[in-house]
Design a protein around this motif. Structure first.
Motif, PDB file in Angstrom:
ATOM      1  N   VAL A 168       0.765  -1.275  -0.065  1.00 32.76           N
ATOM      2  CA  VAL A 168      -0.066  -0.040  -0.097  1.00 32.76           C
ATOM      3  C   VAL A 168       0.801   1.134   0.030  1.00 32.76           C
ATOM      4  O   VAL A 168       1.793   1.363   0.908  1.00 32.76           O
ATOM      5  CB  VAL A 168      -0.949  -0.064   1.248  1.00 32.76           C
ATOM      6  N   VAL A 169       0.622   2.371  -1.004  1.00 26.97           N
ATOM      7  CA  VAL A 169       1.173   3.546  -0.868  1.00 26.97           C
ATOM      8  C   VAL A 169       0.094   4.440  -0.339  1.00 26.97           C
ATOM      9  O   VAL A 169      -0.916   4.692  -1.015  1.00 26.97           O
ATOM     10  CB  VAL A 169       1.585   3.899  -2.199  1.00 26.97           C
ATOM     11  N   GLY A 170       0.586   4.910   0.988  1.00 24.89           N
ATOM     12  CA  GLY A 170      -0.666   5.542   1.583  1.00 24.89           C
ATOM     13  C   GLY A 170      -0.422   7.184   1.438  1.00 24.89           C
ATOM     14  O   GLY A 170       0.726   7.721   0.809  1.00 24.89           O
ATOM     15  N   PRO A 171      -1.135   7.861   1.985  1.00 21.43           N
ATOM     16  CA  PRO A 171      -0.981   9.455   2.062  1.00 21.43           C
ATOM     17  C   PRO A 171       0.326   9.997   2.441  1.00 21.43           C
ATOM     18  O   PRO A 171       0.830  10.837   2.141  1.00 21.43           O
ATOM     19  CB  PRO A 171      -2.072   9.847   2.707  1.00 21.43           C
ATOM     20  N   ASP A 172       0.767   9.428   3.698  1.00 26.41           N
ATOM     21  CA  ASP A 172       1.836   9.846   4.380  1.00 26.41           C
ATOM     22  C   ASP A 172       3.077   9.499   3.194  1.00 26.41           C
ATOM     23  O   ASP A 172       4.188  10.342   3.261  1.00 26.41           O
ATOM     24  CB  ASP A 172       2.257   9.063   5.644  1.00 26.41           C
ATOM     25  N   ASP A 173       3.107   8.231   2.625  1.00 23.51           N
ATOM     26  CA  ASP A 173       4.174   8.170   1.602  1.00 23.51           C
ATOM     27  C   ASP A 173       4.224   9.003   0.362  1.00 23.51           C
ATOM     28  O   ASP A 173       5.208   9.667  -0.132  1.00 23.51           O
ATOM     29  CB  ASP A 173       4.069   6.747   0.914  1.00 23.51           C
ATOM     30  N   LEU A 174       2.870   9.723   0.085  1.00 25.41           N
ATOM     31  CA  LEU A 174       2.916  10.567  -1.146  1.00 25.41           C
ATOM     32  C   LEU A 174       3.389  11.704  -0.603  1.00 25.41           C
ATOM     33  O   LEU A 174       3.930  12.602  -1.168  1.00 25.41           O
ATOM     34  CB  LEU A 174       1.412  10.426  -1.707  1.00 25.41           C
ATOM     35  N   ALA A 175       3.127  12.245   0.703  1.00 29.13           N
ATOM     36  CA  ALA A 175       3.346  13.658   1.328  1.00 29.13           C
ATOM     37  C   ALA A 175       5.035  13.656   1.562  1.00 29.13           C
ATOM     38  O   ALA A 175       5.741  14.622   1.017  1.00 29.13           O
ATOM     39  CB  ALA A 175       2.933  13.763   2.368  1.00 29.13           C
ATOM     40  N   ARG A 176       5.416  12.353   1.805  1.00 29.77           N
ATOM     41  CA  ARG A 176       7.106  12.372   1.827  1.00 29.77           C
ATOM     42  C   ARG A 176       7.708  12.510   0.618  1.00 29.77           C
ATOM     43  O   ARG A 176       8.605  13.246   0.448  1.00 29.77           O
ATOM     44  CB  ARG A 176       7.438  11.233   2.763  1.00 29.77           C
ATOM     45  N   ALA A 177       7.114  11.714  -0.265  1.00 27.74           N
ATOM     46  CA  ALA A 177       7.520  11.809  -1.712  1.00 27.74           C
ATOM     47  C   ALA A 177       7.599  13.244  -2.255  1.00 27.74           C
ATOM     48  O   ALA A 177       8.602  13.617  -3.081  1.00 27.74           O
ATOM     49  CB  ALA A 177       6.841  10.934  -2.826  1.00 27.74           C
ATOM     50  N   ALA A 178       6.606  13.869  -2.141  1.00 20.35           N
ATOM     51  CA  ALA A 178       6.741  15.356  -2.727  1.00 20.35           C
ATOM     52  C   ALA A 178       7.411  16.214  -2.014  1.00 20.35           C
ATOM     53  O   ALA A 178       8.132  16.981  -2.700  1.00 20.35           O
ATOM     54  CB  ALA A 178       5.192  15.710  -2.374  1.00 20.35           C
TER      55      ALA A 178
END
Length: 304
Positions: A168-178
């Motif tokens: 699972v790629v969650g919202p925290d993962d996306l926020a950190r990637a951004a």
């Protein structure tokens, strides 16, 4: 990162009106097009699509294999034209193709998915879906996409070159990637997510189809709440497969297409962008106007 800007979770009508068929495509304004085009500095071009061929993976029974054959060859056309009196032996080759619109790198129309009998903007599937295509919400209504593209590379989250199926790629993962890329998701953006899974497309299809890493519904809501126009990924479905909750299937498609009116772009080729550490770019995608189609093969590009 910014907090939630909009709530698209209700099953009611679009904020753009009861007759709307564009969804988040309404956000593709002239100002956003100009801003994206003005961001181009070098003219370097990245092709974000895979070739469409019999090597393209497909999932039965919803998807069938891509088939192409020569329908009229140079030999046959010369013979027929000679019979009609032509003397210059003009040979032509024309193929016939059988495929779904969801082959290879493609984009989903808003009418591709339902929640029960309801489609985007509260439309009744019984009234919209016919044996000959969609009466509304077909791909012909999707406007040309020229806007800022953002790459969120999450492929190394677990320490390897790619994420595994079911991850699972969650919202925290996306926020950190951004944050790592130094970008903030803005209204009108097209967000592309690299999991590393695209390396198996057309190379090891059995592995590519066994499942995939991808976003979950909270991650999808994190993106749609920021008014993105489309979400793309280097996998078959954008969302994680199998879903950790085996009692639900394709919930990201339901939220993104039906509730939010946001397009999904699948089977993208993102490795070159990631290799060159390109996080923000001018994104261009045009879909052929196949009237009533639930999607369309596309050739998106990034210009930097």
């Amino acid at each position: 990162m910014n907090e939630v800007l909009h709530d698209h979770s209700s099953g009611g009508h679009s904020r753009w009106g009861r007759d709307d068929q564009l969804g988040a495509g309404n956000l593709l304004t002239p100002e956003r097009r100009l801003s994206a085009l003005r961001s181009i500095q070098t003219g370097a071009l990245y092709d974000l699509s895979h070739e469409i061929s019999p090597k393209a993976p497909f999932l039965m029974p919803n998807q069938t294999p891509f088939l192409q054959s020569i329908w009229a060859s140079w030999r046959d056309s010369i013979r027929r034209r000679r019979a009609a009196g032509a003397t210059n032996d003009a040979g032509s080759n024309v193929e016939r193709v059988e495929m779904t619109m969801h082959v290879g790198t493609h984009i989903d129309a808003l009418g591709h998915f339902s929640i029960g009998g309801k489609l985007y903007n509260g439309l009744n599937a019984n009234d919209v879906v016919t044996d000959w295509g969609l009466e509304r919400l077909g791909i012909e209504h999707m406007p040309p996409m020229i806007s800022r593209g953002v790459l969120l590379d999450v492929s190394g989250l677990d320490g390897g070159a790619f994420l595994e199926p079911g991850r699972v790629v969650g919202p925290d993962d996306l926020a950190r990637a951004a944050d790592a890329a130094g970008v903030a998701i803005q209204a009108g953006d097209i967000v592309l997510i690299r999991t590393g899974w695209g390396r198996f497309f057309g190379v090891d299809n059995s592995r590519y189809l066994q499942g995939e890493p991808g976003i979950d519904v909270p991650a999808a809501r994190w993106l749609t709440s920021r008014d993105v126009v489309a979400i793309g990924c280097d996998n078959m479905a954008v969302e994680v497969l199998p879903n950790p909750d085996r009692g639900i299937a394709m919930p990201v498609h339901q939220h993104v297409l039906v509730e939010a009116g946001v397009h999904l772009i699948e089977n993208l080729a993102l490795d070159e962008l990631a290799r060159d550490r390109i996080a923000s770019f001018c994104f261009i995608l045009l879909a052929a106007k196949f009237k009533g189609a639930t999607g369309c093969p596309v050739r998106p590009i990034a210009l930097v």
